[in-house]
Scaffold this motif. Structure first.
Motif, PDB file in Angstrom:
ATOM      1  N   MET A   1       0.845  -1.196   0.000  1.00  0.00           N
ATOM      2  CA  MET A   1       0.000   0.000   0.000  1.00  0.00           C
ATOM      3  C   MET A   1       0.877   1.240   0.000  1.00  0.00           C
ATOM      4  SD  MET A   1      -2.971   1.207   2.657  1.00  0.00           S
ATOM      5  CE  MET A   1      -4.367   0.529   1.786  1.00  0.00           C
ATOM      6  N   ARG A   2       0.494   2.207  -0.833  1.00  0.00           N
ATOM      7  CA  ARG A   2       1.295   3.408  -1.027  1.00  0.00           C
ATOM      8  C   ARG A   2       1.543   4.150   0.290  1.00  0.00           C
ATOM      9  NH1 ARG A   2       4.777   4.199  -4.455  1.00  0.00           N
ATOM     10  NH2 ARG A   2       5.995   5.021  -2.744  1.00  0.00           N
TER      11      ARG A   2
ATOM     12  N   GLN B   1     -10.859   3.366   2.366  1.00  0.00           N
ATOM     13  CA  GLN B   1      -9.517   3.435   1.778  1.00  0.00           C
ATOM     14  C   GLN B   1      -8.475   3.896   2.793  1.00  0.00           C
ATOM     15  OE1 GLN B   1     -12.202   5.121   0.690  1.00  0.00           O
ATOM     16  NE2 GLN B   1     -11.708   7.241   0.105  1.00  0.00           N
TER      17      GLN B   1
ATOM     18  N   ARG C   1      -3.456  -6.090   2.978  1.00  0.00           N
ATOM     19  CA  ARG C   1      -2.351  -5.624   2.158  1.00  0.00           C
ATOM     20  C   ARG C   1      -1.067  -5.389   2.955  1.00  0.00           C
ATOM     21  NH1 ARG C   1      -4.729  -7.795  -0.983  1.00  0.00           N
ATOM     22  NH2 ARG C   1      -5.518  -7.130  -3.015  1.00  0.00           N
TER      23      ARG C   1
ATOM     24  N   ASP D   1      -4.309  -2.606  -4.545  1.00  0.00           N
ATOM     25  CA  ASP D   1      -2.956  -2.187  -4.196  1.00  0.00           C
ATOM     26  C   ASP D   1      -2.054  -3.396  -3.979  1.00  0.00           C
ATOM     27  OD1 ASP D   1      -3.750   0.430  -4.267  1.00  0.00           O
ATOM     28  OD2 ASP D   1      -4.003   0.627  -2.092  1.00  0.00           O
TER      29      ASP D   1
ATOM     30  N   ARG E   1       9.015  -3.939  -1.636  1.00  0.00           N
ATOM     31  CA  ARG E   1       7.834  -3.773  -0.780  1.00  0.00           C
ATOM     32  C   ARG E   1       7.981  -4.486   0.563  1.00  0.00           C
ATOM     33  NH1 ARG E   1       4.125  -6.458  -3.486  1.00  0.00           N
ATOM     34  NH2 ARG E   1       5.151  -6.706  -5.513  1.00  0.00           N
TER      35      ARG E   1
END
Length: 431
Positions: A1-2, A84, A123, A166, A219
């Protein structure tokens, strides 16, 4: 996830920021955590489930990963937090629930679990294969741990590509007791050596690249290590940053990886702040918030005994009776008898009582307790007597004084320390 990758980048650029990871499946704890994230204007609220709480067999909560997702999102919808902004994490995902099986069978079960977590929208994935299965040596070699973790992350990557959304972020390593906490009194802890921490990372990276997982390696955002914090039944080992200095400096050589600190429950606000400053930037809390939940529920039980004359819930008595009737969740941990056992069942910092909140009889007694105190509200002086901090927080925010609000406000006192540590630049606002 960003948002998690951005967090790592901000911390690596010098900002003393981090994130609170709340690991609980109790609705009041989850709601308190989500409301705190809103109040702090946190970019994301991180809610995690362990492999023992939630898995394809139901775990001790009776929930599969998709059930847990729906449970958390329903609370987020009710409190007005956008979905979100909720990040779901899977903690200690690996063979731990099935270590009584052979390694082949246990890892097959772990693969099914990881696939279900990722397809359900989790995530943040902590791949933890450090535990020995029935036919494994004890302890497992580092190479075996890393190979099994890479196997599970390969499953995660496949599930994500098929499900969309994501890309997952990953946590590797473990230097903590198995999920559920330490089973015995703890001696002084040994901080993870810098050499061991870096060896774990190098081993995982090498095996990732051998397994064609190079695209996933950027990541990998954190490694679980032991910074010297832990608790057992009746004592807390506090963070001593001087002992963790070399470990803290070691991670500064890596541009994209931080430390994740488990068992930070019961640490002081100052210790939490120092942990984040020293790059243990993901602070996990579980028993600490459910212990606060139990404190608040016991306080409400005491208020009921003082205020309600007839048809009481006898909530605390019901809980203890159910724990005695179903000892499987504490019998490996508590070895006292008589009054000492009754004390541990209620007040041990390992908080095995948290496994019993989903019990149907306990849930019915809690509802009756709440109904009694809602239908016949106690005077403010009595609330102040038993829940002074929660009462003050609710009054200052102008909230209605209800049993649920009192419980969440009491949990919020614990979360205040975590948000002050992870978002020191943010002044807490009313949710």
């Amino acid at each position: 996830m960003r948002a998690m990758l951005d967090l790592v980048a901000r911390h690596k650029s010098g900002a003393p920021c981090g994130i609170v990871s709340v690991c609980s499946a109790h609705p009041l704890v989850v709601e308190a955590a989500l409301r705190h994230a809103m109040a702090a204007k946190a970019p994301i609220a991180l809610i995690e489930a362990t492999c023992n709480q939630v898995n394809q067999d139901g775990g001790y909560t009776g929930m599969q990963p998709a059930d847990f997702r729906d449970f958390v999102f329903a609370i987020a919808d009710r409190v007005g937090l956008e979905r979100q902004r909720v990040l779901l994490g899977g903690d200690h995902l690996g063979p731990n629930p099935w270590t009584h099986l052979s390694a082949i069978d246990a890892m097959d079960k772990a693969e099914i679990m990881v696939d279900a977590y990722v397809r359900a929208g989790f995530r943040k994935v902590h791949a933890d294969c450090s535990m020995s299965c029935a036919d494994d040596p004890v302890p497992l070699p580092e190479q075996t741990i890393a190979e099994r973790a890479a196997r599970l992350i390969a499953v995660s990557e496949k599930a994500w590509r098929e499900a969309g959304g994501d890309a997952p972020v990953y946590v590797i390593g473990t230097e903590v007791p198995v999920p559920g906490g330490a089973s015995e009194d703890l001696p002084e802890l040994e901080v993870t050596s810098p050499e061991a921490a870096l060896l774990t990372i190098r081993t995982h990276e090498r095996i990732f690249r051998q397994r064609v997982l190079a695209a996933a390696w950027p990541r990998v955002i954190a490694e679980v290590v032991q910074p010297g914090v832990e608790f057992d039944h009746h004592k807390v080992i506090d963070y001593d940053r001087t002992k963790a200095k070399a470990l803290s400096c070691a991670i500064e050589t890596l541009p994209t990886i931080l430390y994740e600190a488990h068992s930070t429950d019961y640490q002081t606000p100052q210790a939490l702040r120092e942990l984040v400053e020293d790059h243990f930037a993901i602070l996990k809390v579980g028993p600490g918030v459910t212990f606060a939940l139990r404190e608040a529920l016991w306080a409400l039980d005491a208020i009921e005994r003082e205020w309600i004359a007839d048809n009481r819930s006898n909530f605390r008595d019901v809980v203890l009776e159910r724990m005695q009737a179903e000892p499987r969740n504490w019998s490996k941990y508590y070895h006292a008898s008589g009054r000492a056992l009754t004390f541990d069942l209620q007040y041990s910092l390992s908080d095995r009582i948290r496994y019993y909140w989903p019990d149907t009889q306990i849930m019915a007694a809690q509802q009756k307790l709440f109904d009694n105190l809602t239908g016949n509200p106690p005077p403010l002086s009595l609330i102040s007597q038993y829940l002074p901090d929660a009462y003050a927080a609710i009054r200052s925010k102008g909230l209605t004084v209800t049993p649920a609000q009192l419980v969440m406000a009491h949990i919020g006192v614990v979360l205040d320390g975590y948000y002050a540590a992870t978002q020191p630049q943010v002044e807490m606002l009313d949710a």
